[in-house]
Every structure is written in structure tokens, then in C-alpha cells.
Enzyme design. Structure first.
Site, short mmCIF file in Angstrom:
data_model
loop_
_atom_site.label_atom_id
_atom_site.label_comp_id
_atom_site.label_asym_id
_atom_site.label_seq_id
_atom_site.Cartn_x
_atom_site.Cartn_y
_atom_site.Cartn_z
N ASN A 208 0.84 -1.20 0.00
CA ASN A 208 0.00 0.00 0.00
C ASN A 208 0.87 1.24 0.00
O ASN A 208 1.98 1.25 0.53
CB ASN A 208 -0.97 0.00 1.20
N PHE B 239 -1.64 8.16 4.45
CA PHE B 239 -2.46 8.72 5.54
C PHE B 239 -3.73 9.40 5.01
O PHE B 239 -4.08 10.51 5.44
CB PHE B 239 -1.65 9.73 6.38
N SER C 234 5.37 4.90 8.91
CA SER C 234 4.79 4.69 7.59
C SER C 234 5.78 5.13 6.53
O SER C 234 6.35 6.22 6.62
CB SER C 234 3.49 5.48 7.44
N ASN D 296 4.99 5.93 3.53
CA ASN D 296 4.24 6.58 2.45
C ASN D 296 4.02 8.07 2.63
O ASN D 296 3.34 8.70 1.83
CB ASN D 296 2.88 5.88 2.29
N THR D 297 4.58 8.64 3.69
CA THR D 297 4.59 10.08 3.89
C THR D 297 6.05 10.52 3.89
O THR D 297 6.83 10.05 4.73
CB THR D 297 3.90 10.48 5.20
N LYS E 194 5.07 3.05 17.24
CA LYS E 194 5.13 2.06 16.16
C LYS E 194 6.35 2.34 15.29
O LYS E 194 6.51 3.46 14.78
CB LYS E 194 3.86 2.11 15.31
N ASN F 48 5.80 -1.82 11.49
CA ASN F 48 5.02 -1.33 10.36
C ASN F 48 5.45 -2.09 9.10
O ASN F 48 6.17 -3.09 9.19
CB ASN F 48 5.24 0.18 10.19
#
Length: 352
Positions: free
Chosen positions: A110, A114, A172, A174-175, A210, A239
Site C-alpha cells: 500500500n 495517511f 509509515s 508513504n509520507t 510504532k 510497520n
């Protein structure tokens, strides 16, 4: 897997993955999914950072990003449920497509970024949450924020009164530059701000951290030290990963975070190392590649007081929760453990 699960999953897998995710949430909210209610036993009952759990199997953040399915999820058999990530302001996330099934690898990639409706939308939903459930919130930062540390603290201040725990998510992939906040100085400052908000709350809920599975040993040691120094209540390991080692799917090189079966070994080794670094004094939550009671059992042996899953539900359905709980109960009994807590870290050395 039940016949109903097979039919339901077969239909969902005909849809685009993100659309299927939306349909699954709709089915839950509409009462179309069979739910077992609480699953527990004397062996499965346990505690995580002072929170009493009916069983140690949690739902990881990402499934219910906007806290829209709290009531059905409270009846789905999980010992605890984490929703979010929630950021201060709504944001659309990254362009679609951004969710990919890697069926050959029993994995998911993915790159959501966010996407969520923001804390103003989430707070009233959390305010009417089912009180019998254990519910936590994954705290996030807006992509265009000028002060991401303040974002985490702001979401906690706005929503914290309705939570049993909150998770600081700096892992994450993805940021952009979010993972930079795992560095010692940045992480220390971020957590200090979050803990200041927590300490000012009427009910001082546990705060979890996390982390990513891609940290070096030195980075992991630094994170563990900062977590202990700032009195974080637990660490969630881990994660998603940026690694693509050993994948077979044609979509293996899609950008984003990889979760599911290929993450199991990497995340479990990080878990065991964290247990060693914190000398077993820091509660840990094991996440990554769990799709059976044996997987959950191995996480516990490596150092986890509780576990979380998400990606396996894509391939196995919600009925997986009950199967894992029953298998874990049996494995604890077969190996001479009267409780989950007795088993924690007893097989750690295997993973170091």
C-alpha cells in the site's frame, strides 16, 4: 475457512483492492458479516501496558482509518482494535491506485499516504465508541505540516479522552520524511510533546510507539533507548517494509509498504532484538505476517505481550481471528503455559 467466507472473499477479490476494502467496511457496518463476539479463555486473558485484554489478538491500524466501524469490530473477536491513522486535517492521500494484492506472496503493498477525514470527523465517532471494547488510535501527521510533532500531540489532545491507548506512528513509508522522525533527537522531541499532552489528560492513557522493520541495529538500539527514556508504554514492531526480497508477484515492485507473510521473519527478528534491548521490561506488540495461531505463538515467544494483524484478513476473512485464538490457546496448553504472559520472550534467542 467457512463457505460464507470463501464466497465473500471470492466476490471481494473480483473488485479493485481499495474498492473491496470499502465494501468490506460497508458489510461490517450493515450487519452482513457474522461476528463471534468476545473470544477468551483463562490462557488467553492477558494485559498489555496495564490494559486488560480478553485475548492478545489485535486489529492493526489501517483497516478502519476513520473509526466508522467501531461497534462491529468490537464484536469481531479481537482483544483490542486500533483505528486510524488520523491526522489533524483531512487529506486525500496519494493518487490511486495505491493498494495492491500480491496473492502469490500472500502479501499486500500500500501507498495510501495517511488518507483520512481528519480528527474533527473522527472525534464524535470515538465519543460514542462501545465501552466494552479496547480501542486505540493511530496518530498521524499531515503531509504538508510545518510541524509534524505538533500534529501528533494535537490529535491526541483532540481525541484522547475517548481512547484506551494511542500510537505514535513515525514508521509509515508513504509520507515523505516521516521515518526521519525515528532518529534519536527528533523522536525524543516528538515523544516529549505527546507525553506532555498525555500527562495533562484527566485519564492518562498508555502511549505506544510504532516503528519500522528496516532500522539498523544501531538505530533500533537508539529507538529503544528513547522509548524507555520518554516513558512510552509499549512498542509496536513493526510497520510495513520497503524490502522486496523473495517476492514472486508481478506487482512486487510497486512503490509503498509491503505487509503480509513476507514480513513475518524480518518483523519477528526486530521484535526479539527489542525484547533483548529493553531486557523484557518494555511491553511489545508483534505485527507482521501473522496468519495462524502458530505465527502468533512465535511472536509471543519472541517477546510480544500481544499481536496485531491486518493483511491476512484480505486472504482469510474475519473468521481468521477466531481460528488464531483457538490455535494459540491450544499451543499454549500443549507447551505447558498457563497464560500468554508466561510464554512471553521464552523463545527469544531463536530469533536473535
Amino acid at each position: 475457512m467457512s463457505l460464507m467466507d470463501r464466497i465473500g472473499l471470492g466476490l471481494l477479490h473480483r473488485l479493485d483492492p481499495e474498492r473491496a476494502h470499502g465494501v468490506a467496511l460497508w458489510a461490517l457496518r450493515s450487519g452482513l458479516a457474522p461476528l463471534p463476539g468476545e473470544i477468551t479463555s483463562d490462557r488467553l486473558r492477558t494485559e498489555l501496558a496495564g490494559i486488560r485484554l480478553a485475548n492478545p489478538i489485535g486489529l492493526a491500524a489501517g483497516f478502519d482509518k476513520n473509526a466508522v466501524a467501531l461497534s462491529p469490530l468490537a464484536k469481531a473477536g479481537f482483544g483490542f482494535v486500533e483505528v486510524g491513522a488520523i491526522t489533524p486535517r483531512p487529506q486525500p492521500g496519494n493518487p490511486k491506485p495505491r493498494l495492491f494484492r500480491l496473492a502469490e506472496d500472500h502479501a499486500v503493498i500500500n501507498r495510501f499516504g495517511f488518507n483520512n477525514e481528519g480528527m474533527e470527523a473522527a472525534e464524535p465517532r470515538l465519543a460514542v465508541r462501545p465501552t466494552e471494547a479496547v480501542i486505540g488510535l493511530n496518530l498521524g501527521a499531515n503531509k504538508d505540516s510545518t510541524n509534524r510533532a505538533d500534529d501528533f500531540a494535537g490529535v491526541l489532545a483532540h481525541c484522547g479522552a475517548h481512547l484506551d491507548f494511542a500510537t505514535v506512528n513515525v514508521s509509515s513509508p508513504n509520507t515523505e520524511k516521516l521515518r526521519d522522525l525515528q532518529g534519536g533527537a527528533a523522536l525524543r522531541a516528538l515523544l516529549a510533546g505527546v507525553m506532555e499532552v498525555r500527562d495533562g489528560m484527566e485519564r492518562r492513557i498508555p502511549v505506544f510507539l510504532k516503528i519500522a522493520p528496516d532500522l539498523s541495529d544501531d538505530e533500533l538500539a537508539e529507538v529503544a533507548g528513547v522509548a524507555q527514556e520518554t516513558n512510552v508504554s509499549a512498542i509496536i514492531a513493526t510497520n510495513t517494509t520497503l524490502s522486496r526480497d523473495g517476492l514472486q508477484s508481478a506487482q512486487a515492485q510497486e512503490a509503498g509498504g509491503l505487509s503480509g507473510a513476507p514480513l513475518f521473519e524480518r518483523s519477528t527478528r526486530v521484535l526479539a532484538r527489542l525484547s533483548q534491548l529493553t531486557e523484557g521490561k518494555m511491553p511489545l506488540v508483534g505485527v507482521g505476517g501473522i496468519s495462524s495461531g502458530q505465527d502468533a505463538f512465535q511472536k509471543v515467544l519472541a517477546g510480544a505481550s500481544a499481536v496485531q494483524l491486518y493483511s491476512a484478513l484480505v486472504y482469510e476473512g474475519l473468521g481468521l481471528v477466531g481460528r488464531i485464538a483457538r490455535e494459540l490457546d491450544q499451543l499454549l496448553e500443549q507447551n505447558g503455559y498457563a497464560t500468554v504472559a508466561e510464554a512471553v520472550s521464552t523463545g527469544r534467542d531463536r530469533w536473535l
